[in-house]
Design an enzyme around this catalytic site. Structure first.
Site, PDB file in Angstrom:
ATOM      1  CB  THR A   1      -0.935   0.052   1.230  1.00  0.00           C
ATOM      2  OG1 THR A   1      -0.149   0.058   2.411  1.00  0.00           O
ATOM      3  CG2 THR A   1      -1.897  -1.118   1.242  1.00  0.00           C
ATOM      4  CB  SER A   2       0.490   4.536  -1.543  1.00  0.00           C
ATOM      5  OG  SER A   2       0.391   3.948  -2.812  1.00  0.00           O
ATOM      6  CB  THR A   3      -0.312   6.070   3.035  1.00  0.00           C
ATOM      7  OG1 THR A   3      -1.649   5.576   3.039  1.00  0.00           O
ATOM      8  CG2 THR A   3      -0.125   7.027   1.873  1.00  0.00           C
TER       9      THR A   3
END
Length: 193
Positions: free
Chosen positions: A8-10
């Site tokens: 996931t990006s964050t």
């Protein structure tokens, strides 16, 4: 052996990471490498997963966008996988590069995904330009400066700049900016008196 990769990006996207892990386990993945980082940043877990691959293994991802940031990136990853005589499986697409059809589909889908992202970025730039022309554009809210009081409190407790950044989930440069903004404000008040 099936090797899974989830990203996931964050760090706020924990549910997304858990969903990917659940889907990978349901697909029979034995070992999962996961991380929370932008596709444009360093992807240590992906590197580890690719290093772990052996002949006959398959790298399994839930979606193509969790793996590659562009067609060029995808091609590089595929070359690494092929050099190890392994394959790639994308669950959401029922895609397996162990087959000729899977290889063709992967290249087509990668091109379409990159085209779609480019269109989205172009629309975003146009929207920002329009908002600026109408004097409605405010830009991104500076999230790190919203934590300035917490930065100063932790600095007052003697924590290092790096420890503060890690604890608050912000960059070290943001810690320095927050502390510098307080110093500047304090000096300004002192000079006024």
């Amino acid at each position: 052996m099936l090797i899974g990769y989830a990203r996931t990006s964050t760090v706020e996207q924990i549910a997304g990471l858990e969903a990917q892990e659940r889907d990978l386990r349901a697909a029979g993945v034995e070992r999962i490498y996961q991380e929370q980082t932008s596709a444009t940043g360093p992807r240590k877990a992906l590197t580890e997963a690719l290093d772990y691959l052996r002949e006959g293994d398959a790298l399994v991802v839930t979606k193509l966008d969790r793996l590659a940031r562009s067609v060029a990136d995808l091609v590089g990853i595929i070359k690494t996988i092929q050099a190890k005589k392994a394959s790639l499986k994308v669950l959401a697409l029922s895609l397996d590069t162990g087959t000729p059809t899977g290889k063709l589909m992967l290249n087509l889908l990668g091109s379409v995904a990159e085209f779609e992202r480019d269109l989205m970025l172009e629309r975003q730039r146009e929207g920002i330009a329009k908002a600026k022309a109408e004097k409605r554009y405010k830009g991104r809210k500076p999230t790190a400066m919203a934590k300035a009081d917490e930065v100063r409190r932790l600095a007052g407790q003697g924590l290092t700049r790096e420890a503060i950044a890690k604890q608050l989930g912000i960059g070290v440069a943001s810690v320095y900016r927050a502390l510098r903004s307080e110093t500047g404000a304090t000096e300004g008040r002192a000079q006024a008196n």
